[in-house]
Enzyme design. Structure first.
Site, PDB file in Angstrom:
ATOM      1  N   CYS A 186       1.793  -8.522   4.170  1.00 40.39           N
ATOM      2  CA  CYS A 186       1.220  -7.193   4.212  1.00 40.39           C
ATOM      3  C   CYS A 186      -0.681  -6.796   4.300  1.00 40.39           C
ATOM      4  O   CYS A 186      -1.471  -8.304   3.994  1.00 40.39           O
ATOM      5  CB  CYS A 186       2.268  -5.892   3.082  1.00 40.39           C
ATOM      6  N   ASP A 187      -0.550  -5.498   3.805  1.00 41.62           N
ATOM      7  CA  ASP A 187      -2.630  -4.832   4.354  1.00 41.62           C
ATOM      8  C   ASP A 187      -3.413  -6.142   3.891  1.00 41.62           C
ATOM      9  O   ASP A 187      -3.946  -6.441   4.368  1.00 41.62           O
ATOM     10  CB  ASP A 187      -2.850  -3.646   3.925  1.00 41.62           C
ATOM     11  N   LYS A 188      -3.717  -6.300   2.869  1.00 39.00           N
ATOM     12  CA  LYS A 188      -4.362  -6.701   2.123  1.00 39.00           C
ATOM     13  C   LYS A 188      -4.228  -8.146   2.278  1.00 39.00           C
ATOM     14  O   LYS A 188      -5.449  -8.974   2.625  1.00 39.00           O
ATOM     15  CB  LYS A 188      -5.015  -6.912   0.777  1.00 39.00           C
ATOM     16  N   SER A 208      -4.758   5.125   5.770  1.00 40.80           N
ATOM     17  CA  SER A 208      -3.627   3.971   6.302  1.00 40.80           C
ATOM     18  C   SER A 208      -4.066   4.032   7.426  1.00 40.80           C
ATOM     19  O   SER A 208      -4.081   5.230   8.427  1.00 40.80           O
ATOM     20  CB  SER A 208      -2.497   4.427   5.425  1.00 40.80           C
ATOM     21  N   CYS A 267       5.842  -2.510   8.122  1.00 46.54           N
ATOM     22  CA  CYS A 267       5.930  -1.445   8.659  1.00 46.54           C
ATOM     23  C   CYS A 267       5.556  -1.648   9.226  1.00 46.54           C
ATOM     24  O   CYS A 267       4.611  -1.505  10.365  1.00 46.54           O
ATOM     25  CB  CYS A 267       4.814  -0.248   7.593  1.00 46.54           C
ATOM     26  N   ASP A 287       0.929  -1.515  -0.011  1.00 48.16           N
ATOM     27  CA  ASP A 287      -0.255   0.149  -0.088  1.00 48.16           C
ATOM     28  C   ASP A 287       0.743   1.372  -0.186  1.00 48.16           C
ATOM     29  O   ASP A 287       0.627   1.946  -0.856  1.00 48.16           O
ATOM     30  CB  ASP A 287      -1.160   0.275   1.406  1.00 48.16           C
ATOM     31  N   GLU A 340      -6.499   4.856   0.013  1.00 45.92           N
ATOM     32  CA  GLU A 340      -6.142   5.630   1.065  1.00 45.92           C
ATOM     33  C   GLU A 340      -5.694   6.755   1.171  1.00 45.92           C
ATOM     34  O   GLU A 340      -5.501   7.089   0.381  1.00 45.92           O
ATOM     35  CB  GLU A 340      -5.111   4.645   1.448  1.00 45.92           C
TER      36      GLU A 340
END
EC number: 4.2.1.9
Length: 554
Positions: free
Chosen positions: A119-121, A470, A191, A78, A444
């Protein structure tokens, strides 16, 4: 075993021939076949090391008597997709990940599965697939990145995003920003703050679909490799005992997940992802449930972006087990919930001797950072279907505020105004047509919120959007406004100069325009229609549900 569909019987001789073409022996085919879903790639810092995790998982599977077979999954960074067209594809990738894994694991019927996201998704996408398939499974993520070390102190990716605004304001030189750029992200991992990826990894552990330590063990440690080996061994135990994901994901797990979400101060994206994940198990997690739990759950942690701590500090302070043990003191954890350890939450906490080792990182429940949880659900005339704010990252001055609407129909237009110095204290930036359907893709808004913070306006300016934020966003950032503008929501009726009242303690978000005027605007309203050139995004816009229900595809 499920794999017998492709290994046993006279009519499966061609199947066996194909499997032998992989180099598999008869002995290997006689053992349970374990699919290992690996989202490794050379684009995403959180995924660049996942091949090492996969090798450790496969070693664990073999040690426990199984035959591992690896296949890939995609993953979007992202951060790299931010502030351009690529961000429209990030949220849609969640369903694409789930669907593609369902395809692979059904076409090739594995006996069990190990999921390796980070990570995110990729995390919610894999959790959705896990519950949809409901075969014995364990998740093991890649782990968090360490915080960066710079001459100015610790840093992370959000420090860099906010540095752009500081340069624009004149508080930082471009040379100083360049130094920050090279030091903020020191290596592999998700992150370093309590952003979306780490939020979801911590909650996967809380739910019980990942082993203790999954959410916080740093990516670069040997402990992460050992955890991956244990995941490979543990999935074989899950298979032997026939413990399946839906045996673990019950209403008890929902309650535990939302309580820990609020205590940690997780990303507002959890309000999109958890309903989508739990829906795969037939469970309904509504905005009202989030808010009900938030009102009674103390906020125990202030991790970046809300504070100066990072995931490595949470790990050293006792990790997710310590947070759960602290919440257990006031009855907010259901100890009877099952987990992939084969034991209950309570048995895990007892076996681990879970306790807080640093009361500044994980506050005691009787001295929390705040008496309510990190996320609040707002409703009112501007958001009758609901809106979401990370209240643990909002400046005290912005908790109750009346502001002047500055209206933009895209993120780019808003960013241009912010960076051009046209946004002043007392403004409420309204960014619309960025919702799931109207974006499409629900981008985002980290770039504008970071610019606001970097330019010193974080305690004076709100940002309200039907898009999302985010996990690295801080400030009065109110997102997921529902209904979105593209569906005729009131956010589409806001005009430049309107007054908006924000009252986070009262859970209210109101457009201060009388009903007669709103009726006139509504009668003349024509939603903005964007030209969508991507077939994927056209399909997504047709099929996606409201942000209030997790932006799930129908």
């Amino acid at each position: 075993m499920r794999s017998k569909k492709m290994t046993h019987g006279l009519e499966k001789a061609p199947h066996r021939s194909l499997l032998h073409a992989l180099g598999l022996t008869r002995e290997e085919l006689a053992r349970p076949l374990v699919g290992v879903v690996n989202a490794a790639n050379e684009v995403v810092p959180g995924h660049i090391h996942l091949d090492d995790i996969a090798e450790a998982v496969k070693a664990g599977v073999r040690a426990a008597g199984g035959t591992p077979l690896e296949f890939p999954a995609i993953a979007v960074c992202d951060g790299l997709a931010m502030n351009h067209e690529g961000m429209r594809f990030s949220l849609p990738s969640r369903e694409l990940i789930a669907d593609s894994i369902e395809i692979m694991a059904t076409a090739h019927p594995f006996d069990a599965l190990v999921f390796i996201p980070n990570c995110d998704k990729s995390v919610p996408g894999m959790l959705m697939a896990m519950l949809r398939l409901d075969v014995p499974s364990v998740m093991v993520s890649g782990g968090p990145m360490l915080a960066g070390a710079t001459l100015a102190g610790r840093a992370d990716l959000i420090t860099v995003f906010e540095g752009v605004g500081r340069v624009q304001r004149g508080d930082m030189t471009e040379a100083e920003l360049d130094e920050l750029v090279e030091g903020a992200c020191p290596g592999c991992g998700s992150c370093a703050g309590m952003f979306t990826a780490n939020s979801m990894n911590c909650l996967a552990e809380t739910i019980g679909l990942a082993l203790p330590g999954n959410g916080t063990t740093p990516a670069v440690t040997a402990a992460r490799i050992r955890l991956a080996k244990h995941a490979g061994m543990k999935v074989m135990e899950m298979l032997e005992r026939n413990i399946r994901p839906r045996d673990i994901v019950t209403e008890k797990a929902v309650a535990n997940a939302v309580a820990v979400d609020m205590a940690l101060g997780c990303s507002t994206n959890t309000v999109l992802h958890l309903p989508a994940v739990f829906a795969e198990a037939g469970l309904d997690l509504t905005l009202d449930i989030f808010d009900k739990v938030s009102r009674k759950t103390p906020n125990l942690c202030k991790l970046s972006p809300a504070g100066h701590h990072h995931i490595q500090d949470l790990h050293a302070a006792g990790g997710i087990p310590a947070v759960m043990a602290e919440l257990d003191r006031i009855g907010l954890i259901d100890r009877s919930a099952m987990t992939v350890t084969g034991r209950t939450v309570g048995e895990n906490l007892d076996a681990l001797g879970a306790k807080v080792r640093d009361a500044d990182v994980i506050r005691p429940v009787d001295a929390p950072y705040s008496p309510q949880g990190g996320i609040a659900i707002l409703k009112g005339s501007l958001a009758p279907g609901g809106a979401v704010v990370k209240q643990s990252a909002v400046a005290p001055e912005m908790m109750v505020r009346e502001a002047v609407a500055r209206v933009f129909d895209s993120e780019e237009a808003a960013c241009e105004a912010i960076m051009g110095g046209r946004i002043k204290a007392g403004d409420a930036i309204v960014i619309r047509y960025e919702g799931p359907k109207g974006g499409p893709g629900m981008r985002e808004m980290l770039t504008p919120t970071s610019a606001i913070a970097g330019m010193g306006l974080g305690a004076d300016v709100a940002l309200i959007t039907d898009g999302r934020f985010s996990g690295g966003t801080r400030g009065a950032a109110i997102g997921h406004v529902s209904p979105e503008a593209a569906e005729g929501g009131p956010i589409g009726l806001v005009q430049e100069g309107d007054r908006i009242r924000i009252d986070i303690p009262a859970r209210a978000l109101d457009l201060l325009v009388d009903e007669d005027e709103l009726a006139r605007r509504r009668a003349a309203f024509v939603p903005v229609e964007k030209e969508i050139t991507s077939p994927l995004l056209r399909r997504y816009a047709r099929m996606v549900s409201s942000a209030a229900t997790g932006a799930r595809q129908r």
